[in-house]
Design a protein around this motif. Structure first.
Motif, PDB file in Angstrom:
ATOM      1  N   TRP A 109       0.831  -1.072  -0.079  1.00  0.00           N
ATOM      2  CA  TRP A 109       0.072   0.165  -0.158  1.00  0.00           C
ATOM      3  C   TRP A 109       0.962   1.262  -0.016  1.00  0.00           C
ATOM      4  CZ3 TRP A 109      -3.567  -1.677   4.557  1.00  0.00           C
ATOM      5  CH2 TRP A 109      -4.351  -2.822   4.266  1.00  0.00           C
ATOM      6  N   TYR A 110       2.168   1.140   0.660  1.00  0.00           N
ATOM      7  CA  TYR A 110       3.065   2.525   0.544  1.00  0.00           C
ATOM      8  C   TYR A 110       3.376   2.879  -0.635  1.00  0.00           C
ATOM      9  CZ  TYR A 110       6.404   5.331   2.671  1.00  0.00           C
ATOM     10  OH  TYR A 110       7.373   6.463   2.840  1.00  0.00           O
ATOM     11  N   ASN A 111       3.541   1.791  -1.454  1.00  0.00           N
ATOM     12  CA  ASN A 111       4.352   2.121  -2.903  1.00  0.00           C
ATOM     13  C   ASN A 111       3.224   2.175  -4.106  1.00  0.00           C
ATOM     14  OD1 ASN A 111       7.059   1.941  -2.033  1.00  0.00           O
ATOM     15  ND2 ASN A 111       6.888  -0.259  -1.779  1.00  0.00           N
ATOM     16  N   TYR A 112       1.888   2.331  -3.286  1.00  0.00           N
ATOM     17  CA  TYR A 112       0.825   2.555  -4.422  1.00  0.00           C
ATOM     18  C   TYR A 112       0.904   3.615  -5.368  1.00  0.00           C
ATOM     19  CZ  TYR A 112      -3.976   1.865  -5.925  1.00  0.00           C
ATOM     20  OH  TYR A 112      -5.258   1.601  -6.397  1.00  0.00           O
ATOM     21  N   PRO A 113       0.726   3.373  -6.611  1.00  0.00           N
ATOM     22  CA  PRO A 113       1.011   4.373  -7.953  1.00  0.00           C
ATOM     23  C   PRO A 113       0.439   5.775  -7.164  1.00  0.00           C
ATOM     24  CG  PRO A 113       0.510   2.355  -8.715  1.00  0.00           C
ATOM     25  CD  PRO A 113       0.153   2.218  -7.186  1.00  0.00           C
ATOM     26  N   GLY A 114      -0.760   5.849  -6.756  1.00  0.00           N
ATOM     27  CA  GLY A 114      -1.305   7.156  -6.752  1.00  0.00           C
ATOM     28  C   GLY A 114      -1.087   7.523  -5.244  1.00  0.00           C
ATOM     29  N   GLY A 115      -0.060   7.139  -4.451  1.00  0.00           N
ATOM     30  CA  GLY A 115       0.333   7.677  -3.315  1.00  0.00           C
ATOM     31  C   GLY A 115       0.049   6.384  -2.227  1.00  0.00           C
ATOM     32  N   PRO A 116       0.741   6.438  -1.156  1.00  0.00           N
ATOM     33  CA  PRO A 116       0.388   5.691  -0.065  1.00  0.00           C
ATOM     34  C   PRO A 116      -1.003   5.713   0.320  1.00  0.00           C
ATOM     35  CG  PRO A 116       2.410   7.015   0.492  1.00  0.00           C
ATOM     36  CD  PRO A 116       1.952   7.782  -0.666  1.00  0.00           C
ATOM     37  N   ARG A 117      -1.390   4.297   0.645  1.00  0.00           N
ATOM     38  CA  ARG A 117      -2.771   3.948   1.063  1.00  0.00           C
ATOM     39  C   ARG A 117      -2.585   3.777   2.527  1.00  0.00           C
ATOM     40  NH1 ARG A 117      -5.420  -0.372  -2.736  1.00  0.00           N
ATOM     41  NH2 ARG A 117      -7.155   0.130  -1.249  1.00  0.00           N
ATOM     42  N   ILE A 118      -2.866   4.804   3.276  1.00  0.00           N
ATOM     43  CA  ILE A 118      -2.789   4.626   4.830  1.00  0.00           C
ATOM     44  C   ILE A 118      -4.263   4.530   5.282  1.00  0.00           C
ATOM     45  CG2 ILE A 118      -2.181   5.806   6.923  1.00  0.00           C
ATOM     46  CD1 ILE A 118       0.080   7.190   5.261  1.00  0.00           C
ATOM     47  N   HIS A 119      -4.566   3.613   6.358  1.00  0.00           N
ATOM     48  CA  HIS A 119      -5.876   3.258   6.640  1.00  0.00           C
ATOM     49  C   HIS A 119      -6.018   3.800   7.909  1.00  0.00           C
ATOM     50  CE1 HIS A 119      -7.301   0.636   3.159  1.00  0.00           C
ATOM     51  NE2 HIS A 119      -6.001   0.753   2.859  1.00  0.00           N
ATOM     52  N   ILE A 120      -6.891   4.638   8.105  1.00  0.00           N
ATOM     53  CA  ILE A 120      -7.239   5.199   9.255  1.00  0.00           C
ATOM     54  C   ILE A 120      -8.427   4.316  10.139  1.00  0.00           C
ATOM     55  CG2 ILE A 120      -7.613   7.310  10.878  1.00  0.00           C
ATOM     56  CD1 ILE A 120      -6.360   9.010   8.678  1.00  0.00           C
ATOM     57  N   HIS A 121      -8.234   3.934  11.354  1.00  0.00           N
ATOM     58  CA  HIS A 121      -9.239   3.151  12.071  1.00  0.00           C
ATOM     59  C   HIS A 121     -10.327   4.372  12.487  1.00  0.00           C
ATOM     60  CE1 HIS A 121     -11.306   0.317  14.560  1.00  0.00           C
ATOM     61  NE2 HIS A 121     -11.398   1.486  15.630  1.00  0.00           N
ATOM     62  N   PRO A 122     -11.523   3.975  12.138  1.00  0.00           N
ATOM     63  CA  PRO A 122     -12.810   4.790  12.410  1.00  0.00           C
ATOM     64  C   PRO A 122     -13.465   4.809  13.784  1.00  0.00           C
ATOM     65  CG  PRO A 122     -13.876   3.162  11.025  1.00  0.00           C
ATOM     66  CD  PRO A 122     -11.909   2.997  11.235  1.00  0.00           C
ATOM     67  N   TRP A 123     -13.796   5.595  14.449  1.00  0.00           N
ATOM     68  CA  TRP A 123     -14.573   5.407  15.748  1.00  0.00           C
ATOM     69  C   TRP A 123     -15.847   5.859  15.665  1.00  0.00           C
ATOM     70  CZ3 TRP A 123     -11.206   3.080  19.257  1.00  0.00           C
ATOM     71  CH2 TRP A 123      -9.683   3.097  18.952  1.00  0.00           C
ATOM     72  N   PRO A 124     -16.713   5.143  15.962  1.00  0.00           N
ATOM     73  CA  PRO A 124     -18.384   5.216  16.210  1.00  0.00           C
ATOM     74  C   PRO A 124     -18.642   6.491  17.353  1.00  0.00           C
ATOM     75  CG  PRO A 124     -17.903   3.125  17.236  1.00  0.00           C
ATOM     76  CD  PRO A 124     -16.461   3.482  16.666  1.00  0.00           C
ATOM     77  N   ALA A 125     -19.335   7.574  16.895  1.00  0.00           N
ATOM     78  CA  ALA A 125     -19.383   8.632  17.929  1.00  0.00           C
ATOM     79  C   ALA A 125     -20.647   9.077  17.561  1.00  0.00           C
ATOM     80  CB  ALA A 125     -18.452   9.664  17.685  1.00  0.00           C
ATOM     81  N   GLN A 126     -21.853   8.485  18.274  1.00  0.00           N
ATOM     82  CA  GLN A 126     -23.187   8.734  18.245  1.00  0.00           C
ATOM     83  C   GLN A 126     -23.703   8.691  16.614  1.00  0.00           C
ATOM     84  OE1 GLN A 126     -25.151  10.509  20.646  1.00  0.00           O
ATOM     85  NE2 GLN A 126     -24.097   9.631  22.217  1.00  0.00           N
ATOM     86  N   THR A 127     -23.780   9.824  16.181  1.00  0.00           N
ATOM     87  CA  THR A 127     -24.353   9.804  14.647  1.00  0.00           C
ATOM     88  C   THR A 127     -23.384   9.887  13.462  1.00  0.00           C
ATOM     89  OG1 THR A 127     -24.663  12.155  14.735  1.00  0.00           O
ATOM     90  CG2 THR A 127     -26.266  10.835  15.508  1.00  0.00           C
ATOM     91  N   THR A 128     -22.206   9.825  13.784  1.00  0.00           N
ATOM     92  CA  THR A 128     -20.996   9.832  12.716  1.00  0.00           C
ATOM     93  C   THR A 128     -19.877   8.999  13.101  1.00  0.00           C
ATOM     94  OG1 THR A 128     -19.545  11.560  11.742  1.00  0.00           O
ATOM     95  CG2 THR A 128     -19.853  11.814  13.900  1.00  0.00           C
ATOM     96  N   MET A 129     -18.837   9.021  12.382  1.00  0.00           N
ATOM     97  CA  MET A 129     -17.512   8.300  12.567  1.00  0.00           C
ATOM     98  C   MET A 129     -16.440   9.421  12.559  1.00  0.00           C
ATOM     99  SD  MET A 129     -18.503   5.395  12.658  1.00  0.00           S
ATOM    100  CE  MET A 129     -17.111   3.978  12.505  1.00  0.00           C
ATOM    101  N   THR A 130     -15.280   9.325  13.610  1.00  0.00           N
ATOM    102  CA  THR A 130     -14.525  10.010  13.721  1.00  0.00           C
ATOM    103  C   THR A 130     -12.938   9.254  13.456  1.00  0.00           C
ATOM    104  OG1 THR A 130     -14.229   9.965  15.982  1.00  0.00           O
ATOM    105  CG2 THR A 130     -15.662  11.285  15.320  1.00  0.00           C
ATOM    106  N   GLY A 131     -12.089  10.260  13.212  1.00  0.00           N
ATOM    107  CA  GLY A 131     -10.557   9.574  13.022  1.00  0.00           C
ATOM    108  C   GLY A 131     -10.128   9.277  14.354  1.00  0.00           C
ATOM    109  N   LYS A 132     -10.617   9.641  15.330  1.00  0.00           N
ATOM    110  CA  LYS A 132      -9.844   9.592  16.752  1.00  0.00           C
ATOM    111  C   LYS A 132     -10.898   9.648  17.674  1.00  0.00           C
ATOM    112  CE  LYS A 132      -5.500  12.190  16.043  1.00  0.00           C
ATOM    113  NZ  LYS A 132      -4.692  13.372  16.743  1.00  0.00           N
ATOM    114  N   ALA A 133     -10.691   9.050  19.014  1.00  0.00           N
ATOM    115  CA  ALA A 133     -11.596   8.742  20.064  1.00  0.00           C
ATOM    116  C   ALA A 133     -10.920   9.570  21.437  1.00  0.00           C
ATOM    117  CB  ALA A 133     -11.739   7.364  20.298  1.00  0.00           C
ATOM    118  N   PRO A 134     -11.795   9.976  22.290  1.00  0.00           N
ATOM    119  CA  PRO A 134     -11.313  10.535  23.650  1.00  0.00           C
ATOM    120  C   PRO A 134     -10.292   9.401  24.109  1.00  0.00           C
ATOM    121  CG  PRO A 134     -13.784  10.821  23.407  1.00  0.00           C
ATOM    122  CD  PRO A 134     -13.214   9.862  22.235  1.00  0.00           C
TER     123      PRO A 134
END
Length: 498
Positions: A109-134
């Motif tokens: 994924w790091y050497n992907y032609p369009g740039g590194p494909r970095i996957h960020i874990h999502p956190w469920p927060a009420q009505t949405t998803m966030t990239g970080k959690a408290p």
């Protein structure tokens, strides 16, 4: 146009926003005219730690400095430490004071032609998803892990676990900076509910949860591929101003969580951000505000400052771009405990001066959960019973440019009374020129008027939901409120004159 989705009051006292939004009335966000209804958690982007290494696959930590006695010099050497960089995946943990998250990337994924494909874990927060959690963790009476992040905060605040028989920690990362030279493996920290336990066990519990969560994610995403802990090299970010004791403490906490020392790299937070911006330029950092080149476009000889403004600390570093895209640290990092938590502390001191220390102490003693909740939510989230609501939220009913049919009401939205004795509900109506207003107290919002709705006596076991719909096709704003429990319908016009 929207109405304020907030609290309701009894008939004896009128309040502006008179109903609470129903958690069941959440509509998905679309590019068009509607926004999500209910509390919206603050979404933060997670910065992945991308580190660069020399062509060699091994980094050696040499022998410690020699120790000399008064009569003769005696040197002690230790086996060289080899760090493994042959793993198929790198996972980075951003362990923050207020929010934390993690991301991962494989070599392919790091050497992907369009740039590194970095996957960020999502956190469920009420009505949405966030990239970080408290950054908060809940442990049981035996100091075993229960939950982390939004889930831990909710379970503690809502009293799912008796505060006498659990440990709830929040904003505990700063203890490592505050302790400084006194820090040790035996350092104890106090929980939000007044109980103490070894700090290293708290940090280790969070790191282990992240490690186990990643392995679970990988298994669910690739059921036919087997990932082992040994396949992953971990990067754990730390503030640049931390001393060597604090850094070793984090390394040993990771070891206690099951991460081998030869699979772990500690990365300074501002350096990780700098490397990320240079390696993975995006539209948000493509150009500076003044039109100049972004960090990613800097040529050899360029010098720049990195300021990492966190919840606990602010780190400041200065870098120079060298040939072959390498970076040089111009001066040692500086900074201090100047993050956003200091704003909260200053606000607490203001309340002490305004209300008195005795009042705050009584609140913290008699209702610690409410005290903690009151200083937590930048989006003004609150709860009443099983329903969530947001103070002063702009709850959109219709947008400028929408096509409306004459004589027809728009789709309604659900609200709930605050108590069994409420006999009236008041709704304030606001208009805004902003594309996506969140709160009615924003500068773009103007209060147009209000409407009051009579409520039937509430009966146990019956749905108390009130569905509010508006008709703006004529010269007035017509409001229709329907009580689900009785079917009663009240129709009125918005009062613009007060």
């Amino acid at each position: 146009m929207g109405n304020k989705a907030g609290k309701t009051k009894n008939a004896s006292s009128r309040n502006k926003a008179s109903a609470t939004p129903s958690s069941s009335a959440v509509t998905p966000r679309s590019p068009g005219n509607y926004v999500q209804f209910g509390s919206r958690a603050s979404t933060t982007s997670s910065t992945s730690a991308v580190t660069s290494r020399s062509p060699s696959n091994k980094v050696h930590y040499g022998p410690r400095a020699s120790a000399a006695s008064s009569t003769s010099a005696v040197t002690t050497s230790h086996p060289k430490k080899v760090v493994k960089f042959l793993n198929v995946m790198v996972a980075a943990i951003d362990f923050g004071t207020t929010f934390s998250g993690f991301a991962f990337c494989t070599k392919s994924w790091y050497n992907y032609p369009g740039g590194p494909r970095i996957h960020i874990h999502p956190w469920p927060a009420q009505t949405t998803m966030t990239g970080k959690a408290p950054t908060c963790v809940l442990l049981d009476s035996d100091q075993n892990f229960i939950s982390f992040g939004y889930e831990a905060n909710t379970e503690f605040v809502e009293g799912k676990y008796d505060s006498e028989y659990c440990y709830f920690f929040k904003h505990f990362k700063m203890k490592l900076y505050e302790m400084k030279e006194e820090l040790s493996r035996d350092t104890m920290i106090e929980s939000q509910n007044g109980k103490t336990m070894p700090a290293i066990k708290v940090f280790s519990a969070v790191i282990k949860f992240v490690k186990d969560t990643l392995l679970t994610d990988l298994k669910s995403k690739s059921p036919f591929s087997v990932f082992h802990a040994s396949d992953i090299h971990w990067v754990l970010t730390v503030p640049a101003i931390w001393n060597l004791k604090a850094k070793q403490f984090m390394r040993e906490a990771a070891q206690m969580a099951g991460i081998d020392d030869n699979q772990l790299t500690l990365a300074l937070e501002p350096e990780a951000a700098s490397l990320y911006c240079r390696k993975v330029p995006s539209s948000s950092v493509d150009r500076t505000a003044g039109g100049g080149p972004s960090i990613a476009k800097f040529k050899a000889g360029a010098k720049y400052l990195i300021m990492d403004l966190g919840g606990g600390t602010i780190d400041i570093t200065a870098h120079e771009v060298l040939e072959n895209d390498h970076l040089k640290e111009i001066i040692e990092p500086t900074g201090g405990y100047w993050g956003s938590l200091r704003v909260n502390e200053e606000f607490t001191r203001f309340l002490q001066r305004l209300c008195g220390q005795d009042v705050l102490a009584e609140l913290q003693t008699n209702n610690p959960r409410r005290f903690i909740e009151g200083f937590d939510d930048p989006k003004k989230k609150r709860r009443h019973g099983r329903y969530g609501y947001v103070d002063d939220a702009f709850d959109r009913h219709v947008s400028k440019g929408d096509l409306v049919q004459y004589g027809k009401f728009q789709d309604g939205k659900d609200y709930h009374p605050l108590n069994n004795h409420q006999t009236q509900a008041w709704f304030d109506f606001y208009a805004s020129d902003a594309k996506d207003p969140e709160f009615v107290n924003e500068n773009s919002c103007v209060c147009l008027g209000f409407v009051g709705v009579e409520l039937s006596p509430r009966q146990r076991g019956l749905d108390s939901t009130v569905t509010l719909a508006i008709n703006i096709s004529g010269t007035d704003i017509e409001v229709r409120a329907t009580e689900k429990k009785t079917g009663n319908v009240t129709t009125s016009y918005c009062n613009f004159l007060g």
